[in-house]
Every structure is written in structure tokens, then in C-alpha cells.
Design a protein around this motif. Sequence first.
Motif, short mmCIF file in Angstrom:
data_model
loop_
_atom_site.label_atom_id
_atom_site.label_comp_id
_atom_site.label_asym_id
_atom_site.label_seq_id
_atom_site.Cartn_x
_atom_site.Cartn_y
_atom_site.Cartn_z
N ALA A 105 9.94 -0.52 20.29
CA ALA A 105 9.58 0.81 20.45
C ALA A 105 8.61 1.02 21.28
CB ALA A 105 9.15 1.29 18.95
N ASP A 106 8.15 2.19 21.64
CA ASP A 106 7.28 2.30 22.87
C ASP A 106 5.92 1.45 22.74
OD1 ASP A 106 8.97 4.05 23.84
OD2 ASP A 106 7.94 6.11 23.39
N THR A 107 5.54 1.21 21.47
CA THR A 107 4.31 0.78 21.11
C THR A 107 4.40 -0.78 20.60
OG1 THR A 107 3.87 1.89 19.06
CG2 THR A 107 3.02 2.90 21.05
N VAL A 108 5.66 -0.94 20.36
CA VAL A 108 5.54 -2.18 19.68
C VAL A 108 6.79 -3.26 20.64
CG1 VAL A 108 6.71 -3.25 17.44
CG2 VAL A 108 5.66 -0.92 17.31
N GLY A 109 6.10 -4.51 20.64
CA GLY A 109 6.92 -5.37 21.54
C GLY A 109 7.06 -6.55 21.06
N TYR A 110 7.89 -7.61 21.53
CA TYR A 110 7.94 -8.89 21.09
C TYR A 110 8.07 -10.10 22.41
CZ TYR A 110 12.81 -8.32 22.33
OH TYR A 110 14.04 -7.96 23.07
N ASP A 111 7.65 -11.09 22.25
CA ASP A 111 7.84 -12.15 23.18
C ASP A 111 8.31 -13.76 22.58
OD1 ASP A 111 7.40 -14.08 25.29
OD2 ASP A 111 5.57 -13.10 25.93
N ILE A 112 9.34 -14.15 22.94
CA ILE A 112 9.83 -15.19 22.42
C ILE A 112 9.63 -16.47 23.52
CG2 ILE A 112 11.69 -16.54 21.27
CD1 ILE A 112 12.70 -13.86 20.29
N GLU A 150 0.42 -1.68 20.15
CA GLU A 150 -0.52 -1.17 21.17
C GLU A 150 -1.46 -2.19 21.63
OE1 GLU A 150 -2.49 2.06 18.68
OE2 GLU A 150 -0.69 3.21 19.32
N TRP A 151 -2.68 -2.49 21.29
CA TRP A 151 -3.60 -3.33 21.63
C TRP A 151 -3.82 -4.66 20.97
CZ3 TRP A 151 -7.76 -3.99 18.51
CH2 TRP A 151 -8.23 -2.57 17.62
N LEU A 152 -2.76 -4.88 19.93
CA LEU A 152 -3.04 -6.04 19.08
C LEU A 152 -2.03 -7.00 19.48
CD1 LEU A 152 -4.43 -4.28 15.76
CD2 LEU A 152 -5.55 -6.04 17.19
N THR A 153 -1.86 -8.19 19.21
CA THR A 153 -0.93 -9.19 19.37
C THR A 153 -0.99 -10.21 18.27
OG1 THR A 153 -0.61 -8.68 21.67
CG2 THR A 153 0.43 -10.63 20.92
N PHE A 154 0.05 -10.24 17.47
CA PHE A 154 0.02 -11.54 16.74
C PHE A 154 0.88 -12.76 17.17
CE2 PHE A 154 2.36 -13.99 13.18
CZ PHE A 154 1.13 -14.46 12.51
N LYS A 155 0.46 -13.88 17.21
CA LYS A 155 1.22 -15.01 17.86
C LYS A 155 1.51 -16.04 16.88
CE LYS A 155 1.72 -17.55 21.89
NZ LYS A 155 1.11 -17.89 23.71
N PRO A 193 1.57 -26.51 13.54
CA PRO A 193 1.64 -24.96 13.82
C PRO A 193 0.29 -24.15 14.20
CG PRO A 193 1.50 -25.34 11.50
CD PRO A 193 1.46 -26.84 12.19
N PHE A 194 0.30 -23.06 14.89
CA PHE A 194 -0.96 -22.29 14.82
C PHE A 194 -0.49 -20.82 14.77
CE2 PHE A 194 1.41 -21.47 18.99
CZ PHE A 194 0.96 -20.26 19.56
N VAL A 195 -1.61 -20.09 14.34
CA VAL A 195 -1.51 -18.67 14.31
C VAL A 195 -2.56 -17.94 15.16
CG1 VAL A 195 -0.09 -18.68 12.18
CG2 VAL A 195 -2.92 -18.67 12.01
N GLU A 196 -2.32 -16.83 15.63
CA GLU A 196 -3.42 -16.04 16.43
C GLU A 196 -3.31 -14.65 16.31
OE1 GLU A 196 -4.44 -19.03 20.43
OE2 GLU A 196 -3.25 -17.01 20.77
N LEU A 197 -4.52 -14.20 16.22
CA LEU A 197 -4.52 -12.53 16.53
C LEU A 197 -5.24 -12.11 17.58
CD1 LEU A 197 -3.78 -9.78 15.21
CD2 LEU A 197 -5.82 -9.91 14.21
N ASN A 198 -4.82 -11.70 18.70
CA ASN A 198 -5.36 -11.17 19.90
C ASN A 198 -5.46 -9.84 20.26
OD1 ASN A 198 -5.54 -13.82 21.54
ND2 ASN A 198 -3.46 -13.85 20.53
N ALA A 199 -6.48 -9.35 20.72
CA ALA A 199 -6.99 -7.84 20.81
C ALA A 199 -7.53 -7.74 22.49
CB ALA A 199 -7.82 -7.57 19.97
N ALA A 200 -6.91 -6.57 23.05
CA ALA A 200 -7.47 -6.21 23.96
C ALA A 200 -7.33 -4.79 24.37
CB ALA A 200 -6.55 -6.95 25.23
#
Length: 284
Positions: A105-112, A150-155, A193-200
Motif C-alpha cells: 500500500a502507499d505506506t506499507v512496503g516490503y524488501d526480500i 511509514e517511518w518504521l521498518t521491521f527486519k 537468526p536476527f530481528v531488528e526494528l528500525n526507525a527514521a
Amino acid sequence: MTSSSRKLRAAVLLALTATAIGTAAPALADGDAAWTFPVNVGVVSDYIFRGQSQTWGKPALQVSAEADHASGAYIGVAASNVSDHWLPGATVELDIYGGYRGKIADTVGYDIGLIYYTYPGANWSDSVFTGFNAKNSLNTLEASVAFSYEWLTFKTGATLTEYFGWSTNNSPTNGGFFGDAAAGVTGSTRYSPFVELNAAYEVAEGWTVNGQLGHQMIRHSTGLDITYFKAGVSKAFADGWTVGASYSVSSEPNAYKNFLSLANGTSASDIARDKFFVSVNKAF
């Protein structure tokens, strides 16, 4: 190979990488409007990766370039100097990565994506510690998936190979980590494994507040998992320059305290200590 010759090789490789990136990208950009070729050159006062210094607390020169297609597919390469005190025999890290980015969606993205961390000429056999230096590559393949809102990314992701070559030979309990004799690898570190929450979040024009909270687990190990946090601010300028300042904090397991150099066996450093660092980057 001596330490001075390794440093010379690192400087030459980084210079060649930067030159190749700088000359190739404009030529490619003229070929197909569907492609874009962002390039970045920067200096950081300490290269901190998931809470751990890769440069023994020293500065790093870093360059990267991507080929981004309008479909969302991308491929890239990045290079940085690193320290053989922490990464045996290594002076340069060369990363090759690729994947697919898109929007739900406009504010929801993904990256594989996939990334292959390589250390030309380096091997665990370069460790000075006799009995803990069987031949083993540091090169590591990692897969990841990220979701942004938006400005948050979970990886999250995991290594598809051993975790930077860590094994029961070179990183065992009772011998691999002098800060905590009980800490170490007890089996295969593959699929760590790793988990991350990033904000900008942009608080004003050109000013961005950044944050990161993550956890790296070393599979089949004890006392090595690390939780890390980073917070900072950056200022972007119209000519492509960005300056930033951040503070890195980690759980700093005892295993990483007073870590003895794998290059000389005598120097020591707190690999995951809390650290303030600054960066300067130029985007092309």
C-alpha cells in the motif's frame, strides 16, 4: 602476509572499488531509463555492526553502489575496511547483495533480499591462537525480509552458512572468549537468526531522528547472543551530503569484554562497548 601489506592491500582495494563505482555508474545510467544507480561514499568513526565494532574502534571508509530497476529488483555492492584483530586475516569487507522491494500500500512496503559478506584473503587459519585456527572461511550468506510502515521498518533474517565462520574449533567454550570462559559455540552456527526494528523520522526539513533495536542470536552457542540499540540524528543537505551522530548501546555479553586480538594475541578491546560515533556521507 604482514600487517602492513594487508593494510596496503585494503587501501588499494577500497580505492579501486570507489574508482570503479564512480566511473561505471554514470555510464550505466545513460543506458536504460528503467534503471537508477545510486552511489554512496562515506566515512564513519567506528564501523558498528549489530552492536559490535568491526574496526577495533577505529574509523572506516565505506563505499556502495546499487543498480535499481523500476520493477523493484535491485543488486548492489558495498566495501569497508575492517580489522584483523576481530576478523582474522581480514582488512576489507566486500558485500554483494540483491533482492526485490515493493509496496503493498502507499505506506506499507516490503524488501526480500540476500547478502553475501566476503573478506578477500581472510581465513580463520590466520588466527594467532594455536589450536583454535583450523582453516575455515569467514564468508557468510544471509537471507532477510523486511516490512515497513511509514517511518518504521521491521527486519528479520538468518545466515544460510555458518555465522562468519564461527565454529567449535575457533570459538569454543573454555578457550574462545577470554571475557567469559563458559561462553562459546557448541555446534553449527548455521541459520543464526536476527530481528531488528528500525526507525527514521524526519522532524524538520533535512533533519532525521534515527533509532534501532535488535537482537542477534548465535545458534548452538552459550553467552554470545547480543541485544543492541542505536539512536542518533542526521542532517541531509541539498548537494547530497549527509552528516550524522549516533550512540550505540548493547547488552555487551562478558564474552566480548577484553576480547584478545586474533592478529597478535595481546591487544584487547571491548568489542560491544557503548560508543558514540559520527558519520559523513556523499550520495551521487
